[in-house]
Design a protein around this motif. Structure first.
Motif, PDB file in Angstrom:
ATOM      1  N   ARG A  96       0.829  -1.213   0.000  1.00  0.00           N
ATOM      2  CA  ARG A  96       0.000   0.000   0.000  1.00  0.00           C
ATOM      3  C   ARG A  96       0.858   1.256   0.000  1.00  0.00           C
ATOM      4  O   ARG A  96       0.534   2.235  -0.668  1.00  0.00           O
ATOM      5  CB  ARG A  96      -0.950  -0.013   1.194  1.00  0.00           C
ATOM      6  CG  ARG A  96      -2.086  -0.995   1.022  1.00  0.00           C
ATOM      7  CD  ARG A  96      -2.995  -1.010   2.221  1.00  0.00           C
ATOM      8  NE  ARG A  96      -4.193  -1.798   1.946  1.00  0.00           N
ATOM      9  CZ  ARG A  96      -5.093  -2.108   2.855  1.00  0.00           C
ATOM     10  NH1 ARG A  96      -4.954  -1.684   4.105  1.00  0.00           N
ATOM     11  NH2 ARG A  96      -6.141  -2.818   2.527  1.00  0.00           N
ATOM     12  N   GLU A  97       1.936   1.234   0.745  1.00  0.00           N
ATOM     13  CA  GLU A  97       2.856   2.376   0.745  1.00  0.00           C
ATOM     14  C   GLU A  97       3.457   2.576  -0.644  1.00  0.00           C
ATOM     15  O   GLU A  97       3.559   3.697  -1.129  1.00  0.00           O
ATOM     16  CB  GLU A  97       3.969   2.174   1.770  1.00  0.00           C
ATOM     17  CG  GLU A  97       3.509   2.272   3.204  1.00  0.00           C
ATOM     18  CD  GLU A  97       4.591   1.849   4.200  1.00  0.00           C
ATOM     19  OE1 GLU A  97       5.720   1.509   3.778  1.00  0.00           O
ATOM     20  OE2 GLU A  97       4.289   1.843   5.411  1.00  0.00           O
ATOM     21  N   ALA A  98       3.840   1.484  -1.274  1.00  0.00           N
ATOM     22  CA  ALA A  98       4.487   1.553  -2.594  1.00  0.00           C
ATOM     23  C   ALA A  98       3.549   2.103  -3.671  1.00  0.00           C
ATOM     24  O   ALA A  98       3.986   2.817  -4.564  1.00  0.00           O
ATOM     25  CB  ALA A  98       5.026   0.179  -3.002  1.00  0.00           C
ATOM     26  N   ILE A  99       2.271   1.754  -3.576  1.00  0.00           N
ATOM     27  CA  ILE A  99       1.332   2.236  -4.594  1.00  0.00           C
ATOM     28  C   ILE A  99       0.719   3.586  -4.221  1.00  0.00           C
ATOM     29  O   ILE A  99      -0.062   4.148  -4.983  1.00  0.00           O
ATOM     30  CB  ILE A  99       0.203   1.217  -4.892  1.00  0.00           C
ATOM     31  CG1 ILE A  99      -0.690   0.984  -3.661  1.00  0.00           C
ATOM     32  CG2 ILE A  99       0.785  -0.085  -5.430  1.00  0.00           C
ATOM     33  CD1 ILE A  99      -1.959   0.203  -3.969  1.00  0.00           C
ATOM     34  N   GLY A 100       1.083   4.087  -3.029  1.00  0.00           N
ATOM     35  CA  GLY A 100       0.583   5.386  -2.611  1.00  0.00           C
ATOM     36  C   GLY A 100      -0.829   5.357  -2.070  1.00  0.00           C
ATOM     37  O   GLY A 100      -1.518   6.369  -2.060  1.00  0.00           O
ATOM     38  N   TYR A 101      -1.272   4.202  -1.602  1.00  0.00           N
ATOM     39  CA  TYR A 101      -2.603   4.058  -1.048  1.00  0.00           C
ATOM     40  C   TYR A 101      -2.704   4.786   0.287  1.00  0.00           C
ATOM     41  O   TYR A 101      -1.839   4.638   1.147  1.00  0.00           O
ATOM     42  CB  TYR A 101      -2.932   2.576  -0.855  1.00  0.00           C
ATOM     43  CG  TYR A 101      -4.274   2.311  -0.191  1.00  0.00           C
ATOM     44  CD1 TYR A 101      -5.452   2.402  -0.909  1.00  0.00           C
ATOM     45  CD2 TYR A 101      -4.341   1.975   1.155  1.00  0.00           C
ATOM     46  CE1 TYR A 101      -6.679   2.156  -0.299  1.00  0.00           C
ATOM     47  CE2 TYR A 101      -5.563   1.729   1.771  1.00  0.00           C
ATOM     48  CZ  TYR A 101      -6.719   1.823   1.039  1.00  0.00           C
ATOM     49  OH  TYR A 101      -7.935   1.583   1.645  1.00  0.00           O
ATOM     50  N   ASP A 102      -3.745   5.547   0.451  1.00  0.00           N
ATOM     51  CA  ASP A 102      -4.002   6.240   1.703  1.00  0.00           C
ATOM     52  C   ASP A 102      -5.416   5.903   2.137  1.00  0.00           C
ATOM     53  O   ASP A 102      -6.370   6.190   1.413  1.00  0.00           O
ATOM     54  CB  ASP A 102      -3.836   7.741   1.505  1.00  0.00           C
ATOM     55  CG  ASP A 102      -3.974   8.539   2.798  1.00  0.00           C
ATOM     56  OD1 ASP A 102      -4.359   7.954   3.836  1.00  0.00           O
ATOM     57  OD2 ASP A 102      -3.683   9.739   2.768  1.00  0.00           O
ATOM     58  N   GLU A 103      -5.551   5.291   3.304  1.00  0.00           N
ATOM     59  CA  GLU A 103      -6.862   4.876   3.782  1.00  0.00           C
ATOM     60  C   GLU A 103      -7.819   6.040   3.946  1.00  0.00           C
ATOM     61  O   GLU A 103      -9.032   5.857   3.940  1.00  0.00           O
ATOM     62  CB  GLU A 103      -6.740   4.116   5.099  1.00  0.00           C
ATOM     63  CG  GLU A 103      -6.094   2.765   4.932  1.00  0.00           C
ATOM     64  CD  GLU A 103      -6.033   1.966   6.230  1.00  0.00           C
ATOM     65  OE1 GLU A 103      -6.840   2.248   7.134  1.00  0.00           O
ATOM     66  OE2 GLU A 103      -5.179   1.084   6.302  1.00  0.00           O
ATOM     67  N   ASP A 104      -7.290   7.242   4.066  1.00  0.00           N
ATOM     68  CA  ASP A 104      -8.149   8.412   4.222  1.00  0.00           C
ATOM     69  C   ASP A 104      -8.667   8.956   2.894  1.00  0.00           C
ATOM     70  O   ASP A 104      -9.541   9.819   2.872  1.00  0.00           O
ATOM     71  CB  ASP A 104      -7.405   9.527   4.948  1.00  0.00           C
ATOM     72  CG  ASP A 104      -7.086   9.144   6.393  1.00  0.00           C
ATOM     73  OD1 ASP A 104      -7.846   8.328   6.965  1.00  0.00           O
ATOM     74  OD2 ASP A 104      -6.091   9.648   6.934  1.00  0.00           O
ATOM     75  N   ASP A 105      -8.099   8.444   1.791  1.00  0.00           N
ATOM     76  CA  ASP A 105      -8.555   8.892   0.481  1.00  0.00           C
ATOM     77  C   ASP A 105      -9.975   8.393   0.223  1.00  0.00           C
ATOM     78  O   ASP A 105     -10.355   7.313   0.648  1.00  0.00           O
ATOM     79  CB  ASP A 105      -7.661   8.354  -0.647  1.00  0.00           C
ATOM     80  CG  ASP A 105      -6.314   9.068  -0.681  1.00  0.00           C
ATOM     81  OD1 ASP A 105      -6.177  10.119  -0.035  1.00  0.00           O
ATOM     82  OD2 ASP A 105      -5.415   8.559  -1.362  1.00  0.00           O
ATOM     83  N   ASP A 106     -10.736   9.184  -0.479  1.00  0.00           N
ATOM     84  CA  ASP A 106     -12.070   8.764  -0.884  1.00  0.00           C
ATOM     85  C   ASP A 106     -11.970   8.045  -2.224  1.00  0.00           C
ATOM     86  O   ASP A 106     -11.474   8.595  -3.192  1.00  0.00           O
ATOM     87  CB  ASP A 106     -13.013   9.968  -1.050  1.00  0.00           C
ATOM     88  CG  ASP A 106     -13.320  10.629   0.282  1.00  0.00           C
ATOM     89  OD1 ASP A 106     -13.359   9.892   1.298  1.00  0.00           O
ATOM     90  OD2 ASP A 106     -13.508  11.847   0.308  1.00  0.00           O
ATOM     91  N   TYR A 107     -12.448   6.811  -2.261  1.00  0.00           N
ATOM     92  CA  TYR A 107     -12.425   6.039  -3.514  1.00  0.00           C
ATOM     93  C   TYR A 107     -13.812   5.736  -3.942  1.00  0.00           C
ATOM     94  O   TYR A 107     -14.698   5.523  -3.235  1.00  0.00           O
ATOM     95  CB  TYR A 107     -11.658   4.714  -3.332  1.00  0.00           C
ATOM     96  CG  TYR A 107     -10.169   4.921  -3.270  1.00  0.00           C
ATOM     97  CD1 TYR A 107      -9.438   5.080  -4.437  1.00  0.00           C
ATOM     98  CD2 TYR A 107      -9.507   4.983  -2.054  1.00  0.00           C
ATOM     99  CE1 TYR A 107      -8.064   5.281  -4.375  1.00  0.00           C
ATOM    100  CE2 TYR A 107      -8.156   5.181  -2.003  1.00  0.00           C
ATOM    101  CZ  TYR A 107      -7.436   5.340  -3.165  1.00  0.00           C
ATOM    102  OH  TYR A 107      -6.083   5.518  -3.120  1.00  0.00           O
TER     103      TYR A 107
END
Length: 107
Positions: A96-107
């Motif tokens: 998740r860090e490598a792909i830039g995933y942020d749990e706070d992002d709205d998807y």
């Protein structure tokens, strides 16, 4: 290091010895040798779970992000199949860090 090299001569297919050598070479900042052992493990001992995290991190350090992401994905697949939840969780975090995933992002 000398002992590990001596052991690997007698047991050239031992996955633990390969992993130990890769880790030791990485500690000594001999990334080419570490990379060789980690990639050998992935190719010849794909169920050796610990390799995926460390190889992925090494790829990231070498600016090979795509390879790192693929390594994390394969590692998550392997660890999920083995029901190795701890290793899976660690891989998922770095993936998740490598792909830039942020749990706070709205998807």
């Amino acid at each position: 290091m000398d002992k590990l090299l001596e052991f690997i001569k007698n047991e050239p297919h031992d996955e633990f010895l390969k992993y130990a050598l890769a880790t030791e070479y990485l500690r000594l900042n001999q990334t080419d040798k570490a990379l060789g052992y980690y990639e050998d493990l992935i190719n010849n001992h794909p169920n050796y779970s610990g390799t995926y995290y460390h190889l992925g991190k090494l790829y990231e350090a070498l600016d090979r992000k795509v390879d790192a992401i693929k390594t994390y994905e394969k590692g998550m697949e392997i660890t999920k199949a083995k029901r190795d939840n701890h290793a899976f969780s660690e891989l998922q975090t770095v993936y998740r860090e490598a792909i830039g995933y942020d749990e706070d992002d709205d998807y």
